[in-house]
Design a protein around this motif. Structure first.
Motif, mmCIF file in Angstrom:
data_model
loop_
_atom_site.group_PDB
_atom_site.id
_atom_site.type_symbol
_atom_site.label_atom_id
_atom_site.label_comp_id
_atom_site.label_asym_id
_atom_site.label_seq_id
_atom_site.Cartn_x
_atom_site.Cartn_y
_atom_site.Cartn_z
ATOM 1 N N SER A 199 0.746 -1.127 -0.031
ATOM 2 C CA SER A 199 0.056 -0.133 -0.030
ATOM 3 C C SER A 199 0.654 1.292 0.076
ATOM 4 C CB SER A 199 -0.935 -0.035 1.304
ATOM 5 O OG SER A 199 -1.749 0.928 1.026
ATOM 6 N N ARG A 220 1.554 5.421 -0.016
ATOM 7 C CA ARG A 220 1.015 6.702 0.696
ATOM 8 C C ARG A 220 1.024 7.718 -0.553
ATOM 9 N NH1 ARG A 220 3.625 8.466 5.691
ATOM 10 N NH2 ARG A 220 1.653 8.478 6.884
ATOM 11 N N SER A 234 -8.168 9.082 2.987
ATOM 12 C CA SER A 234 -7.509 7.990 4.034
ATOM 13 C C SER A 234 -7.364 8.870 5.358
ATOM 14 C CB SER A 234 -6.021 8.047 3.429
ATOM 15 O OG SER A 234 -5.259 7.503 4.521
ATOM 16 N N TYR A 251 -8.598 9.551 -5.182
ATOM 17 C CA TYR A 251 -9.024 8.808 -4.100
ATOM 18 C C TYR A 251 -9.726 7.649 -4.520
ATOM 19 C CZ TYR A 251 -8.746 12.809 -0.955
ATOM 20 O OH TYR A 251 -8.276 13.850 0.042
ATOM 21 N N ARG A 304 -8.900 3.522 -3.790
ATOM 22 C CA ARG A 304 -9.631 2.744 -3.090
ATOM 23 C C ARG A 304 -9.719 1.422 -3.962
ATOM 24 N NH1 ARG A 304 -14.758 3.417 -0.840
ATOM 25 N NH2 ARG A 304 -13.353 5.006 0.790
ATOM 26 N N GLU A 358 -3.249 4.530 0.261
ATOM 27 C CA GLU A 358 -3.731 5.507 1.197
ATOM 28 C C GLU A 358 -3.543 6.768 0.608
ATOM 29 O OE1 GLU A 358 -5.019 4.887 4.352
ATOM 30 O OE2 GLU A 358 -4.814 2.967 3.902
#
Ligand code: R1P
Ligand code: URA
Length: 291
Positions: A110, A112, A181, A245, A249, A254
């Motif tokens: 994941s 950032r 996030s 965003y 998802r 994030e």
């Protein structure tokens, strides 16, 4: 058993780098700042203690380096959610596909991803040169419906309220909405406004701006400014946040979008020095990201 991803889908160039970004997996850090303007990349990386690599193809400029022990990449996306489709998919591929076997890695990573952009305010009390953290991205563009994604019940409620209060043109795309996030948003509170950011598929008529001709939805700005649901309001609009965003998802990253306000559409003002506001946002955000 998975099959290798075909050459036409995962496109690698002669140096083994991903097609549009021209970056190899080891050249990307797990914390990524995105900016719209390719010239803004160096305005971010000048704060790095060391730059380990610089890459460029088309409008996609990437610098990777570190502040203290924190490894960071800054990537320019250009303008619009069509570019976000390219950048988010290629960042994800760099992190989650083994380029030698062309197989998806078993343990997804994941990333950032933090957008530092510019935006127009839709509220009188959010002035030019202030900063807005996007609590949600509400897309008026047509990117996310091409993907399968899920919404939370709270997101669906907010979206229903939007669709109930604001009647888009019958031929417009169906609005979508995804929350930021929570982990990243929690880092950016002091000195930041927060609210729903509307992502538009253009800068002029899609943001109620017209130099010549006629608007099909002349009440758009007033309606966005007046939207309210359970004490939530639309603070601003721009052209990438909902795509970031939404794909965050879909792909499990994030994401947070933060904007320097350069226009106030209610007061009809434009920043006298938007460049200084962006510089100030970059310094403030990097201080938090690298802490
Ligand atoms: C329009 O001028 C551009 O500015 C905003 C919009 O989202 C759009 O990309 O962001 P950036 O300054 O980050 O490009
Ligand atoms: N970026 C936008 O998309 N809109 C504005 O009004 C200002 C910056």
């Amino acid at each position: 058993m998975s099959t290798p991803i075909a050459e036409s889908e995962l496109i690698l160039n002669a140096r083994g780098a991903i097609y549009h970004l021209d970056v190899r997996p080891e050249e990307l850090a797990p914390t990524i700042i995105t900016v719209g303007d390719p010239d803004r990349v160096k305005a971010v990386s000048k704060h790095f203690d060391a730059v380990e690599g610089r890459y460029q193809h088309r409008e996609f400029v990437t610098h990777t380096g570190r502040i203290g022990s924190k490894r960071l990449s800054v990537v320019s996306t250009g303008i619009g959610t069509d570019n976000i489709d390219i950048v988010l998919n290629e960042l994800d591929a760099l992190a989650n596909i083994d380029f030698s076997t062309r197989l998806v890695k078993e343990q997804p990573a994941s990333l950032r991803i933090i957008r530092l952009g510019t935006s127009g305010s839709l509220q009188e009390n959010i002035p030019v040169d202030s900063f807005v953290v996007s609590s949600h991205g509400l897309g008026l563009d047509n990117l996310l419906p091409f993907y399968n994604y899920h919404n939370t019940p709270e997101e669906l409620q907010l979206l229903e309220a939007f669709r109930g209060q604001i009647r888009m043109h019958p031929n417009a795309a169906r609005p979508y909405l995804v929350e930021a996030s929570a982990e990243l948003a929690g880092l950016f509170t002091e000195g930041f406004h927060s609210g729903i950011t509307v992502t538009c598929p253009g800068f002029y008529a899609p943001q109620g701006r017209l130099l010549r001709g006629q608007l099909s939805h002349p009440e758009l700005i007033d309606q966005l400014t007046g939207f309210s649901f359970e004490n939530r309001h639309i603070t601003n609009f721009e052209m990438e946040t909902a795509g970031i965003y939404g794909l965050g998802r879909v792909l499990g990253h994030e994401c947070l979008s933060i904007s320097a306000i350069v226009a106030n559409r209610v007061r009809k003002e434009f920043s006298k020095d938007g460049g200084a506001a962006v510089e100030s946002l970059i310094s403030k955000a990097l201080g938090i990201i690298a802490a």
